[in-house]
Design an enzyme around this catalytic site. Structure first.
Site, PDB file in Angstrom:
ATOM      1  N   GLU A 127      50.122  19.088  84.035  1.00  0.00           N
ATOM      2  CA  GLU A 127      50.389  20.242  85.089  1.00  0.00           C
ATOM      3  C   GLU A 127      52.402  19.811  84.763  1.00  0.00           C
ATOM      4  OE1 GLU A 127      49.761  23.472  86.822  1.00  0.00           O
ATOM      5  OE2 GLU A 127      49.429  23.363  84.676  1.00  0.00           O
ATOM      6  N   ASP A 128      52.511  18.635  85.121  1.00  0.00           N
ATOM      7  CA  ASP A 128      54.147  18.217  86.172  1.00  0.00           C
ATOM      8  C   ASP A 128      54.587  17.093  85.145  1.00  0.00           C
ATOM      9  OD1 ASP A 128      52.565  19.280  88.445  1.00  0.00           O
ATOM     10  OD2 ASP A 128      52.994  17.885  89.562  1.00  0.00           O
TER      11      ASP A 128
END
Ligand code: MN
Length: 565
Positions: free
Chosen positions: A77-78
């Site tokens: 996600e990051d």
């Protein structure tokens, strides 16, 4: 936390797991590199969030895969790491866990009371593996512990979600200690005034109580020595602030009426000793009537086991005692996570030592464990409902674009969804998007899907929908809309001015009856040129014109007009 500290923690629980240690080591190195440039809102390195999440999972005695997934849970996600890369490096199971956590993170509680229970169920449904929930809970715990660094506007929303969704989930999994800490971390942001009140009013009592308990403990120890009981531990616990607040609200904020503000907890080796200790306490001090509870013989629905009693203790002060074995204690505090550990350690010495009567199961498979719980807690409707979601998959939980959870039977389509949202949305539905992609209206929805319905004014439902919809509710609404589409009767009033003659009213009536239209009322005035008013339900404008033409042909009719009423 260094990698060696983390693997040491893991080795405490799994003494012979070199493959696990290696897995944790490589996940640690990978995550550290991936998050190297990122910082938390506190200014700390982002990587701390991952080691703290992993540390918590190790403390809950979860397996190496879960710990590794905890370290890696924000990489996709990051950091833009591809799922393929995770799968290649760490295997499909870790990818499955990480993707599960990401999915869970996308479910947001936006304050709609009525969908709360659905949201909690949905989390269980989407997770499919409880380890995903554990990772999410560890992630949330660290985020809550560092919440003070977030902008004030965000704190309340995160706290609300934590108290309303995550803490109850933890309770359901039997993780009392975690639930209590999450509630306490959220408390100052949710109830700032109450928090101030509690801080002001509890301080004194709290210290007093602690001082008081240091006088109780030696009396206990002496009595135990006389009866040859060696308690593994005697400790006291202060009641959590959030749960004390809930209790005080029920007791008119009168702290003196809350008996378990501080409780003494006695942990012994065997179940028999629990009852023995209870007897000793009741010999020493008179018990308060109605406050003796045997949760060993009758565990709480979440598996909690302990004996409780409140006695008029030293100085005649009501004091609560909780008596339990070590394995009950582990289970009560860490619930399923500890249970998972005992399962994986089955056959080892630690397992034999710690396994409690309530935690005995034959298979390590989480699904069969859930099934067993279902048999174990048939009275707990809520718990059983939540488990059904996982096991029988008879319901799905999908989201509206606003994040509201809609609960539907498995196999439902966007049309079922549309009618569940609102019958007008269903009736005017022309298309649907699922997770931002256009789908056909007979698309079968999955738990976790975000569904958006495209509508068009004055559209009517299609009869073909009946072939694929799943819900009876949608079927009923479609049928009634289709009937209306075929004929929407309108009340029409005809004003017929005519020369009065015998049989005139009869001739007028005949026009209507020949056209299979029933007359609602007929009125006529008594003049030489009377006005006859006829009210009837005429389905369409064309039909109304048709009737008008026919009425004109009647002998004596001079003038005629009609209007919808
Ligand atoms: Mn995270």
């Amino acid at each position: 936390m260094s990698v060696s500290e983390l693997t040491t923690l893991h080795t405490l629980n799994f003494p012979a797991d070199p493959a696990g240690v290696e897995l944790i080591g490589s996940a640690y190195a990978f995550a550290e590199k991936a998050h190297a440039d990122q910082k938390r809102a506190s200014g700390e390195k982002y990587f701390i969030h991952l080691t703290e999440t992993a540390r918590q999972l190790a403390l809950w005695k979860l397996d190496a895969q879960t710990i590794a997934a905890g370290l890696l849970h924000d990489t996709i996600e990051d950091c833009g790491v591809s799922p393929d890369e995770i799968s290649k490096l760490f295997g499909p199971e870790i990818l499955f866990l990480i993707e599960g956590v990401t999915k869970l993170s996308k479910l947001r509680y936006r304050g709609q009371e009525r969908s709360l229970e659905s949201l909690r169920k949905m989390m269980l449904a989407v997770s499919k593996d409880l380890r995903i929930i554990f990772i999410k809970l560890a992630d949330r715990l660290h985020n809550m512990r560092t919440l003070g660094h977030l902008p004030a506007a965000k704190r309340k929303g995160v706290s609300l979600e934590t108290a309303e969704v995550y803490a109850p989930l933890a309770v359901r999994l039997g993780m009392q200690s975690l639930a209590g800490e999450l509630e306490d971390l959220a408390f100052p942001y949710l109830h700032p005034d109450a928090y101030k009140w509690m801080q002001k009013n509890l301080k004194e009592t709290y210290t007093e109580r602690n001082a008081y308990l240091t006088r109780v403990i030696p009396v206990l120890e002496k009595a135990f020595a006389e009866h040859h009981i060696s308690a593994i531990r005697i400790d006291h616990r202060a009641k959590r602030m959030a749960s004390l607040y809930k209790k005080l609200l029920r007791y008119d904020m009168d702290i003196d009426r809350v008996y378990d503000l501080v409780a003494v907890r006695i942990i012994v080796d065997k179940v028999e000793e629990c009852y023995l200790v209870l007897g000793i306490l009741h010999q020493l001090w008179k018990p308060l009537p109605g406050r003796i509870k045997d949760y060993i013989a009758l565990p709480k629905p979440n598996g909690y086991q302990s004996l409780h009693t409140t006695v008029f203790c030293v100085d005649n002060r009501p004091t609560e005692f909780q008596i339990r074995t070590l394995s009950m204690h582990e289970y009560n505090e860490n619930g399923t996570a500890a249970h998972w550990f005992y399962q994986s350690q089955k056959g080892t010495k630690a397992y034999r030592h710690n396994i409690s009567a309530s935690a005995k199961t034959q298979e390590t498979n989480i699904i069969s464990q859930l099934k067993e719980w279902q048999n174990q807690f048939p009275g707990s409707q809520e718990f059983v409902e939540a488990l059904k979601v996982d096991i029988f998959s008879d319901r799905i939980f999908v989201l509206t674009p606003k994040g509201e959870v809609i609960d539907l039977p498995a196999g439902s389509t966007p049309v079922d969804f549309a009618y569940r949202v609102h019958s007008e949305v269903g009736n005017t539905c022309v298309g649907a998007k699922v997770n931002n992609k256009i789908v056909t209206l007979d698309y079968v929805l999955q738990s976790g899907d975000m569904v958006e319905i495209l509508t068009q004014k004055n559209k009517k439902p299609s009869e073909t929908w009946m072939q694929f919809i799943k819900t009876r509710y949608a079927a009923k609404k479609i049928k009634s809309a289709l009937v209306k589409k075929m004929a929407i009767p309108k009340k029409t009033e005809y004003r017929i001015t005519c020369l009065d003659r015998v049989g005139l009213i009869k001739d007028i009536s005949l026009v209507f009856s020949r056209n299979k239209i029933s007359i609602k009322s007929v009125q006529s005035s008594d003049d030489r040129f009377p006005v006859v008013k006829v009210v009837a339900d005429i389905p369409t404008k064309e039909k109304a014109e048709d009737i008008l033409i026919k009425l004109r042909k009647i002998e004596g009719v001079k003038e005629i007009s009609y209007a919808l009423t």
